[in-house]
Motif scaffolding. Structure first.
Motif, mmCIF file in Angstrom:
data_model
loop_
_atom_site.group_PDB
_atom_site.id
_atom_site.type_symbol
_atom_site.label_atom_id
_atom_site.label_comp_id
_atom_site.label_asym_id
_atom_site.label_seq_id
_atom_site.Cartn_x
_atom_site.Cartn_y
_atom_site.Cartn_z
ATOM 1 N N ARG A 1 20.220 22.397 -34.056
ATOM 2 C CA ARG A 1 21.530 22.547 -33.423
ATOM 3 C C ARG A 1 22.352 21.258 -33.531
ATOM 4 O O ARG A 1 23.547 21.295 -33.774
ATOM 5 C CB ARG A 1 21.333 22.925 -31.953
ATOM 6 C CG ARG A 1 22.613 23.067 -31.158
ATOM 7 C CD ARG A 1 23.450 24.225 -31.654
ATOM 8 N NE ARG A 1 22.770 25.492 -31.427
ATOM 9 C CZ ARG A 1 23.235 26.677 -31.853
ATOM 10 N NH1 ARG A 1 24.374 26.716 -32.552
ATOM 11 N NH2 ARG A 1 22.581 27.793 -31.607
ATOM 12 N N VAL A 2 21.694 20.130 -33.374
ATOM 13 C CA VAL A 2 22.392 18.841 -33.493
ATOM 14 C C VAL A 2 22.903 18.651 -34.912
ATOM 15 O O VAL A 2 24.048 18.207 -35.128
ATOM 16 C CB VAL A 2 21.457 17.683 -33.088
ATOM 17 C CG1 VAL A 2 22.127 16.332 -33.355
ATOM 18 C CG2 VAL A 2 21.072 17.795 -31.622
ATOM 19 N N SER B 1 20.311 15.058 -29.018
ATOM 20 C CA SER B 1 19.150 15.949 -29.196
ATOM 21 C C SER B 1 18.413 16.256 -27.894
ATOM 22 O O SER B 1 17.522 17.111 -27.873
ATOM 23 C CB SER B 1 18.162 15.324 -30.193
ATOM 24 O OG SER B 1 17.585 14.141 -29.649
ATOM 25 N N CYS C 1 25.800 22.071 -28.199
ATOM 26 C CA CYS C 1 24.569 21.319 -27.927
ATOM 27 C C CYS C 1 24.073 21.466 -26.488
ATOM 28 O O CYS C 1 22.953 21.045 -26.177
ATOM 29 C CB CYS C 1 24.793 19.831 -28.219
ATOM 30 S SG CYS C 1 25.002 19.451 -29.961
ATOM 31 N N GLY C 2 24.903 22.026 -25.628
ATOM 32 C CA GLY C 2 24.508 22.123 -24.227
ATOM 33 C C GLY C 2 24.711 20.801 -23.508
ATOM 34 O O GLY C 2 24.647 19.741 -24.125
ATOM 35 N N THR D 1 26.034 20.314 -35.522
ATOM 36 C CA THR D 1 27.180 19.834 -34.736
ATOM 37 C C THR D 1 27.717 18.490 -35.214
ATOM 38 O O THR D 1 28.944 18.261 -35.230
ATOM 39 C CB THR D 1 26.774 19.713 -33.242
ATOM 40 O OG1 THR D 1 26.266 20.968 -32.795
ATOM 41 C CG2 THR D 1 27.952 19.290 -32.390
ATOM 42 N N LYS E 1 26.867 14.681 -22.241
ATOM 43 C CA LYS E 1 26.645 14.066 -23.557
ATOM 44 C C LYS E 1 27.932 13.425 -24.085
ATOM 45 O O LYS E 1 27.877 12.404 -24.773
ATOM 46 C CB LYS E 1 26.106 15.113 -24.537
ATOM 47 C CG LYS E 1 24.685 15.556 -24.192
ATOM 48 C CD LYS E 1 24.156 16.600 -25.145
ATOM 49 C CE LYS E 1 22.728 17.000 -24.775
ATOM 50 N NZ LYS E 1 22.158 18.030 -25.670
ATOM 51 N N GLN F 1 17.378 18.023 -24.689
ATOM 52 C CA GLN F 1 17.484 19.392 -24.175
ATOM 53 C C GLN F 1 18.056 20.382 -25.190
ATOM 54 O O GLN F 1 18.636 21.400 -24.816
ATOM 55 C CB GLN F 1 18.347 19.426 -22.905
ATOM 56 C CG GLN F 1 17.883 18.491 -21.812
ATOM 57 C CD GLN F 1 16.502 18.844 -21.301
ATOM 58 O OE1 GLN F 1 16.156 20.022 -21.164
ATOM 59 N NE2 GLN F 1 15.691 17.837 -21.021
ATOM 60 N N THR F 2 17.892 20.096 -26.475
ATOM 61 C CA THR F 2 18.314 21.037 -27.514
ATOM 62 C C THR F 2 17.500 20.775 -28.767
ATOM 63 O O THR F 2 16.671 19.857 -28.796
ATOM 64 C CB THR F 2 19.825 20.907 -27.809
ATOM 65 O OG1 THR F 2 20.240 22.003 -28.631
ATOM 66 C CG2 THR F 2 20.141 19.591 -28.509
ATOM 67 N N THR F 3 17.719 21.562 -29.797
ATOM 68 C CA THR F 3 16.935 21.422 -31.025
ATOM 69 C C THR F 3 17.626 20.507 -32.020
ATOM 70 O O THR F 3 18.854 20.346 -31.999
ATOM 71 C CB THR F 3 16.728 22.795 -31.687
ATOM 72 O OG1 THR F 3 17.995 23.319 -32.090
ATOM 73 C CG2 THR F 3 16.057 23.758 -30.708
#
Length: 367
Positions: free
Chosen positions: A161-162, A154, A194-195, A165, A200, A156-158
């Motif tokens: 989005r997690v 999670s 996830c960027g 994924t 990651k 650096q992302t929302t």
């Protein structure tokens, strides 16, 4: 002898009489001459004197007019110069009177005592508990391992989005042993949305190997053990401890940091120092729920760029009230939970947070 003296006196008296008569005659002649000359010269002298007097009068009048013309603007200029001198006094008075109007909501005094700060902080938490009674981690998980991996992803992302994924990731690698033996390229492909997917991937594979080798494939329930895992810091550790093991912890994410500074609970910027400062304001048993309340409020109402102050349930207790939109209707459009809502939401309408004058009303249920 006596006769000679008498004759001498008579002679002297006659001489005196003759002298006096001559003088009188001379004076009379001068007077006649003057009288004869005066009638002829008088008119000319009078006319000249009049002409001279008229010229002098005209010059004087001209000089007075010229002086008046010059003096007029000078006086006006003098008055004009005096006006600006008086202007600052007039301008200063309203500013001094208007200064208190800058405070648009109840704010804690600059010298707020420690006791007052604790009371205000706890009132905010109680109000948020009423607004978000079912606040919880917004990451989907079934066990401590899934929560640990999801929390690492999670960054650096929302959370949304997690959550989109992780189902495919856990379907292919359901245990730490499976993920520890995974092909990094295959994991990268799953985590790409996830960027920062390469970093990651290294973290989740690394922590899975550490769990398998050091903890028998089980997620440890101690802070000092969790922070030793790759990609796991105090924030992630407290999320796992508080929500998978029921052990209180404060989650200092970006929302939490922003809000506690706006509320003046602390002026610290380092996450560890923020955790210590805020933790000292609340009983340890409140830490996990407090974290959820603050984070949910930061995501839904107290946004970073434009907070919805006009719809905020803790506006009367917030020193930063007015940084965002204070109009109730405009603020309502900024509420992110309006788009679809979420389970268990019990949010009062924005108007319920304002009094009849449109100012923040005391929080409901705050004691």
């Amino acid at each position: 002898m006596g006769e000679q003296s008498s004759d001498g006196g008579e002679k002297a008296a006659k001489a005196v009489k003759r002298t006096a008569a001559k003088r009188a005659s001379t004076a009379a002649g001068s007077a006649e001459k003057a009288a004869a000359e005066t009638p002829a010269e008088a008119p000319a002298g009078t006319s000249a004197e009049k002409a001279t007097a008229e010229k002098a009068t005209a010059k004087k009048a001209t000089a007075e007019k010229a002086t008046a013309k010059i003096a007029g603007p000078v006086k006006k200029a003098a008055v004009a110069r005096k006006k600006p001198a008086a202007a600052p006094e007039k301008a200063t008075a309203p500013v001094r009177k208007a200064a208190p109007a800058k405070t648009v909501a109840p704010q804690p005094p600059a010298d707020e005592s420690r006791t007052a700060l604790v009371r205000r902080a706890r009132r905010i938490n109680r109000e948020l508990a009423e607004v978000y009674p079912y606040a919880h981690p917004e990451l989907d998980f079934d066990d401590p391992f899934q929560l640990l991996v999801a929390t690492v992803l999670s960054a650096q992302t929302t959370d949304l989005r997690v959550n989109q994924t992780t189902p495919s990731l856990f379907a292919k690698y359901p245990t730490p042993e499976d993920l520890a033996a995974a092909d990094p390229e295959e994991v990268e492909e799953i985590l790409r949305p996830c960027g920062f997917f390469r970093a990651k991937t290294r973290s989740v594979i690394g922590l899975s190997k550490a769990l398998t080798e050091d903890f028998g494939g089980e997620v440890p329930g101690r802070l000092e053990d969790l922070v030793k895992l790759p990609g796991v810091g105090r924030k992630t550790a407290f999320v796992v401890l508080g929500n998978a093991f029921g052990r209180p912890g404060i989650t200092v994410d970006t929302h939490f940091q922003r809000l506690v500074r706006r509320w003046r609970w602390t002026g610290e910027t380092d996450p560890d120092k923020i955790e210590a400062a805020v933790g000292a304001l609340f009983p340890k048993s409140d830490w996990t729920d407090l974290s959820h309340h603050v984070i949910w409020h930061g995501r839904r109402i107290c946004h970073a760029r434009k907070p919805a102050c006009g719809a905020c349930p803790v506006a009367p207790l917030c020193p930063a009230y007015g940084e965002g939109e204070t109009d109730p209707e405009k603020a309502k459009k900024l509420l992110k939970y309006e788009k679809g809502g979420f389970p268990g939401q019990r949010l009062r309408p924005p108007q319920a947070y304002l009094d009849a004058g449109g100012k923040p009303a005391p929080p409901l249920g705050a004691g």
